[in-house]
Design a protein around this motif. Structure first.
Motif, PDB file in Angstrom:
ATOM      1  N   GLU A  36      77.291  66.331  51.793  1.00 54.94           N
ATOM      2  CA  GLU A  36      77.652  64.803  52.470  1.00 54.94           C
ATOM      3  C   GLU A  36      76.701  63.858  52.753  1.00 54.94           C
ATOM      4  O   GLU A  36      76.436  63.365  52.875  1.00 54.94           O
ATOM      5  CB  GLU A  36      77.875  65.567  53.587  1.00 54.94           C
ATOM      6  N   LEU A  38      74.148  63.680  51.236  1.00 56.81           N
ATOM      7  CA  LEU A  38      73.249  63.451  49.729  1.00 56.81           C
ATOM      8  C   LEU A  38      74.038  62.669  49.950  1.00 56.81           C
ATOM      9  O   LEU A  38      74.082  61.037  48.967  1.00 56.81           O
ATOM     10  CB  LEU A  38      73.605  64.209  48.451  1.00 56.81           C
ATOM     11  N   ASP A  39      75.862  62.672  49.351  1.00 55.20           N
ATOM     12  CA  ASP A  39      76.576  61.534  49.198  1.00 55.20           C
ATOM     13  C   ASP A  39      76.299  59.885  49.910  1.00 55.20           C
ATOM     14  O   ASP A  39      75.954  58.884  49.146  1.00 55.20           O
ATOM     15  CB  ASP A  39      78.077  61.586  49.567  1.00 55.20           C
ATOM     16  N   GLN A  40      76.420  60.545  51.399  1.00 57.97           N
ATOM     17  CA  GLN A  40      75.433  59.452  52.370  1.00 57.97           C
ATOM     18  C   GLN A  40      74.402  58.598  51.550  1.00 57.97           C
ATOM     19  O   GLN A  40      73.946  57.357  51.562  1.00 57.97           O
ATOM     20  CB  GLN A  40      75.510  59.752  53.677  1.00 57.97           C
ATOM     21  N   GLY A  41      73.201  59.094  51.398  1.00 57.44           N
ATOM     22  CA  GLY A  41      72.310  58.974  50.931  1.00 57.44           C
ATOM     23  C   GLY A  41      72.533  58.005  49.685  1.00 57.44           C
ATOM     24  O   GLY A  41      71.316  56.649  49.296  1.00 57.44           O
ATOM     25  N   TRP A  42      72.750  58.952  49.157  1.00 53.94           N
ATOM     26  CA  TRP A  42      73.663  57.690  47.235  1.00 53.94           C
ATOM     27  C   TRP A  42      73.689  55.915  47.860  1.00 53.94           C
ATOM     28  O   TRP A  42      74.115  55.696  46.877  1.00 53.94           O
ATOM     29  CB  TRP A  42      73.922  58.699  46.630  1.00 53.94           C
ATOM     30  N   ALA A  43      74.908  56.432  48.505  1.00 49.19           N
ATOM     31  CA  ALA A  43      75.519  55.142  49.200  1.00 49.19           C
ATOM     32  C   ALA A  43      74.912  53.542  50.283  1.00 49.19           C
ATOM     33  O   ALA A  43      75.076  52.910  49.396  1.00 49.19           O
ATOM     34  CB  ALA A  43      77.173  55.382  50.346  1.00 49.19           C
ATOM     35  N   LYS A  45      72.126  53.953  49.158  1.00 50.99           N
ATOM     36  CA  LYS A  45      70.567  53.649  47.898  1.00 50.99           C
ATOM     37  C   LYS A  45      71.196  52.119  47.512  1.00 50.99           C
ATOM     38  O   LYS A  45      71.047  51.357  46.551  1.00 50.99           O
ATOM     39  CB  LYS A  45      70.008  54.509  47.187  1.00 50.99           C
ATOM     40  N   ASN A  46      72.563  52.731  46.430  1.00 55.03           N
ATOM     41  CA  ASN A  46      73.176  52.052  45.678  1.00 55.03           C
ATOM     42  C   ASN A  46      74.446  50.830  46.553  1.00 55.03           C
ATOM     43  O   ASN A  46      75.574  49.811  46.285  1.00 55.03           O
ATOM     44  CB  ASN A  46      74.399  52.876  45.342  1.00 55.03           C
ATOM     45  N   GLN A  48      76.377  50.812  49.198  1.00 57.36           N
ATOM     46  CA  GLN A  48      77.481  50.716  49.309  1.00 57.36           C
ATOM     47  C   GLN A  48      78.039  51.468  51.090  1.00 57.36           C
ATOM     48  O   GLN A  48      79.249  51.501  51.602  1.00 57.36           O
ATOM     49  CB  GLN A  48      78.253  51.933  48.765  1.00 57.36           C
TER      50      GLN A  48
END
Length: 51
Positions: A36, A38-43, A45-46, A48
């Motif tokens: 979770e 990692l998903d938040q970090g990706w979102a 950075k992108n 979202q």
């Protein structure tokens, strides 16, 4: 553990096989939390999610 595993099985057992259900549950929760994060970090950075 006596009688739970056959001696021939020991070389092939994983850490999860040998751990208690409580320990495996704890590990599952930690993996879920990490995924979770990692998903938040990706979102973030992108673009979202807003910081």
């Amino acid at each position: 553990m006596v009688g739970f595993f056959q001696p021939a099985q020991l070389p092939t057992l994983t850490a999860e096989d040998m751990a208690s259900e409580q320990k495996n549950d704890e590990r599952r929760k930690q993996r879920k939390y990490a995924m979770e994060a990692l998903d938040q970090g990706w979102a973030l950075k992108n673009g979202q999610l807003e910081p």
